[in-house]
Motif scaffolding. Structure first.
Motif, PDB file in Angstrom:
ATOM      1  N   VAL A  93       0.850  -1.204   0.000  1.00  0.00           N
ATOM      2  CA  VAL A  93       0.000   0.000   0.000  1.00  0.00           C
ATOM      3  C   VAL A  93       0.881   1.248   0.000  1.00  0.00           C
ATOM      4  CG1 VAL A  93      -1.692   1.310   1.348  1.00  0.00           C
ATOM      5  CG2 VAL A  93      -1.974  -1.148   1.063  1.00  0.00           C
ATOM      6  N   LEU A  94       1.999   1.207   0.728  1.00  0.00           N
ATOM      7  CA  LEU A  94       2.945   2.334   0.721  1.00  0.00           C
ATOM      8  C   LEU A  94       3.500   2.559  -0.675  1.00  0.00           C
ATOM      9  CD1 LEU A  94       4.779   4.442   2.207  1.00  0.00           C
ATOM     10  CD2 LEU A  94       6.440   2.585   2.420  1.00  0.00           C
ATOM     11  N   PHE A  95       3.932   1.493  -1.342  1.00  0.00           N
ATOM     12  CA  PHE A  95       4.468   1.633  -2.698  1.00  0.00           C
ATOM     13  C   PHE A  95       3.419   2.218  -3.646  1.00  0.00           C
ATOM     14  CE2 PHE A  95       7.598  -2.058  -1.882  1.00  0.00           C
ATOM     15  CZ  PHE A  95       8.525  -1.178  -1.368  1.00  0.00           C
ATOM     16  N   LEU A  96       2.190   1.768  -3.517  1.00  0.00           N
ATOM     17  CA  LEU A  96       1.107   2.304  -4.345  1.00  0.00           C
ATOM     18  C   LEU A  96       0.870   3.782  -4.049  1.00  0.00           C
ATOM     19  CD1 LEU A  96      -1.112   1.591  -6.437  1.00  0.00           C
ATOM     20  CD2 LEU A  96      -2.612   1.124  -4.497  1.00  0.00           C
ATOM     21  N   SER A  97       0.950   4.162  -2.776  1.00  0.00           N
ATOM     22  CA  SER A  97       0.754   5.559  -2.381  1.00  0.00           C
ATOM     23  C   SER A  97       1.869   6.450  -2.912  1.00  0.00           C
ATOM     24  CB  SER A  97       0.679   5.678  -0.857  1.00  0.00           C
ATOM     25  OG  SER A  97      -0.375   4.918  -0.355  1.00  0.00           O
ATOM     26  N   GLY A 105      -1.748   7.841   2.222  1.00  0.00           N
ATOM     27  CA  GLY A 105      -1.202   6.482   2.231  1.00  0.00           C
ATOM     28  C   GLY A 105       0.123   6.414   2.970  1.00  0.00           C
ATOM     29  N   VAL A 106       0.990   7.427   2.745  1.00  0.00           N
ATOM     30  CA  VAL A 106       2.275   7.472   3.447  1.00  0.00           C
ATOM     31  C   VAL A 106       2.039   7.753   4.931  1.00  0.00           C
ATOM     32  CG1 VAL A 106       4.532   8.586   3.536  1.00  0.00           C
ATOM     33  CG2 VAL A 106       3.430   8.238   1.333  1.00  0.00           C
ATOM     34  N   GLY A 107       1.093   8.654   5.234  1.00  0.00           N
ATOM     35  CA  GLY A 107       0.761   8.939   6.633  1.00  0.00           C
ATOM     36  C   GLY A 107       0.178   7.727   7.340  1.00  0.00           C
ATOM     37  N   GLY A 108      -0.665   6.988   6.633  1.00  0.00           N
ATOM     38  CA  GLY A 108      -1.222   5.760   7.206  1.00  0.00           C
ATOM     39  C   GLY A 108      -0.146   4.724   7.477  1.00  0.00           C
ATOM     40  N   TYR A 109       0.857   4.670   6.604  1.00  0.00           N
ATOM     41  CA  TYR A 109       1.956   3.724   6.817  1.00  0.00           C
ATOM     42  C   TYR A 109       2.774   4.108   8.047  1.00  0.00           C
ATOM     43  CZ  TYR A 109       6.034   0.848   5.975  1.00  0.00           C
ATOM     44  OH  TYR A 109       7.058  -0.059   6.116  1.00  0.00           O
ATOM     45  N   ILE A 110       2.959   5.414   8.279  1.00  0.00           N
ATOM     46  CA  ILE A 110       3.676   5.866   9.482  1.00  0.00           C
ATOM     47  C   ILE A 110       2.931   5.418  10.734  1.00  0.00           C
ATOM     48  CG2 ILE A 110       4.384   7.908  10.802  1.00  0.00           C
ATOM     49  CD1 ILE A 110       4.927   9.269   8.079  1.00  0.00           C
ATOM     50  N   ILE A 111       1.612   5.596  10.730  1.00  0.00           N
ATOM     51  CA  ILE A 111       0.803   5.147  11.873  1.00  0.00           C
ATOM     52  C   ILE A 111       0.892   3.637  12.010  1.00  0.00           C
ATOM     53  CG2 ILE A 111      -1.560   4.993  12.761  1.00  0.00           C
ATOM     54  CD1 ILE A 111      -2.047   7.722  11.360  1.00  0.00           C
ATOM     55  N   TRP A 112       0.858   2.924  10.870  1.00  0.00           N
ATOM     56  CA  TRP A 112       0.945   1.463  10.905  1.00  0.00           C
ATOM     57  C   TRP A 112       2.264   1.003  11.527  1.00  0.00           C
ATOM     58  CZ3 TRP A 112      -1.033  -3.063  11.133  1.00  0.00           C
ATOM     59  CH2 TRP A 112      -0.265  -4.181  10.861  1.00  0.00           C
ATOM     60  N   THR A 161       8.226  10.843   6.948  1.00  0.00           N
ATOM     61  CA  THR A 161       7.557  12.070   7.390  1.00  0.00           C
ATOM     62  C   THR A 161       7.803  13.206   6.408  1.00  0.00           C
ATOM     63  OG1 THR A 161       7.887  11.356   9.670  1.00  0.00           O
ATOM     64  CG2 THR A 161       7.293  13.654   9.330  1.00  0.00           C
ATOM     65  N   ARG A 162       9.028  13.348   5.959  1.00  0.00           N
ATOM     66  CA  ARG A 162       9.365  14.413   5.007  1.00  0.00           C
ATOM     67  C   ARG A 162       8.601  14.225   3.688  1.00  0.00           C
ATOM     68  NH1 ARG A 162      11.170  19.538   4.494  1.00  0.00           N
ATOM     69  NH2 ARG A 162      12.129  19.804   2.479  1.00  0.00           N
ATOM     70  N   MET A 164       5.773  12.607   3.246  1.00  0.00           N
ATOM     71  CA  MET A 164       4.358  12.851   3.479  1.00  0.00           C
ATOM     72  C   MET A 164       4.069  14.359   3.486  1.00  0.00           C
ATOM     73  SD  MET A 164       1.978  12.033   6.781  1.00  0.00           S
ATOM     74  CE  MET A 164       2.750  13.361   7.668  1.00  0.00           C
ATOM     75  N   MET A 165       4.951  15.144   4.113  1.00  0.00           N
ATOM     76  CA  MET A 165       4.757  16.602   4.130  1.00  0.00           C
ATOM     77  C   MET A 165       4.865  17.188   2.728  1.00  0.00           C
ATOM     78  SD  MET A 165       6.621  17.523   7.800  1.00  0.00           S
ATOM     79  CE  MET A 165       7.948  18.288   6.995  1.00  0.00           C
ATOM     80  N   GLU A 166       5.802  16.682   1.928  1.00  0.00           N
ATOM     81  CA  GLU A 166       5.929  17.162   0.544  1.00  0.00           C
ATOM     82  C   GLU A 166       4.673  16.845  -0.269  1.00  0.00           C
ATOM     83  OE1 GLU A 166       9.421  15.376  -1.060  1.00  0.00           O
ATOM     84  OE2 GLU A 166      10.792  16.705   0.031  1.00  0.00           O
ATOM     85  N   LEU A 167       4.153  15.630  -0.123  1.00  0.00           N
ATOM     86  CA  LEU A 167       2.940  15.257  -0.855  1.00  0.00           C
ATOM     87  C   LEU A 167       1.740  16.077  -0.389  1.00  0.00           C
ATOM     88  CD1 LEU A 167       3.248  11.370  -1.061  1.00  0.00           C
ATOM     89  CD2 LEU A 167       3.559  13.017  -2.903  1.00  0.00           C
ATOM     90  N   TYR A 168       1.670  16.353   0.895  1.00  0.00           N
ATOM     91  CA  TYR A 168       0.565  17.153   1.425  1.00  0.00           C
ATOM     92  C   TYR A 168       0.598  18.565   0.841  1.00  0.00           C
ATOM     93  CZ  TYR A 168      -2.508  19.489   4.737  1.00  0.00           C
ATOM     94  OH  TYR A 168      -3.507  20.237   5.288  1.00  0.00           O
TER      95      TYR A 168
END
Length: 198
Positions: A93-97, A105-112, A161-162, A164-168
């Motif tokens: 799922v991370l690779f797909l995100s 998707g990246v944020g969800g992976y961090i929580i995971w 984290t970096r 995810m912030m860039e994508l956001y």
């Protein structure tokens, strides 16, 4: 002795994606590959543990087979393999995100990652029984693998984290039409020779 200033400079460089020549996106992909490889190795290790337990069960008496030790051991192995399998799905799922540029998707992976490590610690502490049948070397390997994996996941979390912030930021800019317009530089006005005083 570590200087606080150099430590924070290193953290800023790490958050900027300049450590080891990896950008945030590349670090995120390598973090996923790291988790995929360690999860595969962990599944192989737990499968070996199951074979060991089955060998012990076959060699011991029927009273020992019915003991709570072997029931807990089987439960531990199956729960650990199930958790690792869910982790492998999370990596894909991370690779797909990353491919689709989805920050959630990246944020969800961090929580995971946090939930995954907490679940593994709980499983190791609460479910793994202490018994004469279970070799201390295997328990030491489980604990060593857990500690090393947590240390490496902490390192990769900076890149995740970096990215995810860039994508956001990218998604917010794409949703806001006023920010997505490119600013055109002002046109240069060329004067005549007379105006320039030449």
């Amino acid at each position: 002795m570590i200087n606080i200033r150099t430590f924070w400079t290193g953290i800023k460089r790490l958050l900027g994606g300049t450590i080891c020549g990896l950008s945030a996106k590349e670090g995120t992909i390598v973090a996923g590959m790291f988790t995929l490889i360690t999860s595969t190795l962990h599944i192989i290790f737990e499968s070996g543990n199951l074979r060991f337990y089955n060998t012990v069960v076959n060699l011991t008496s029927s009273e020992a087979v019915n003991s709570a030790f072997f029931k807990t051991l089987d439960l531990y192995c199956y729960m650990s393999i199930g958790l690792i399998s869910a982790g492998i799905i999370a990596v894909f799922v991370l690779f797909l995100s990353v491919w689709k540029e989805l920050f959630w998707g990246v944020g969800g992976y961090i929580i995971w990652i946090f939930l995954y490590e907490i679940a593994h610690i709980s499983l190791l502490v609460l479910s793994l029984p202490n018994s004469a049948y279970f070799p201390k070397s295997m328990y030491a390997l489980e604990c060593t693998g857990l500690v090393l994996r947590i240390l490496m996941q902490t390192y990769w979390l900076f890149f995740l984290t970096r990215h995810m912030m860039e994508l956001y930021r990218f998604n917010r800019r794409a949703e806001d039409p006023s920010k997505s317009k490119k600013k055109v530089p002002p046109k240069l006005k060329f004067g005549t020779v007379v105006e320039m005083g030449v």
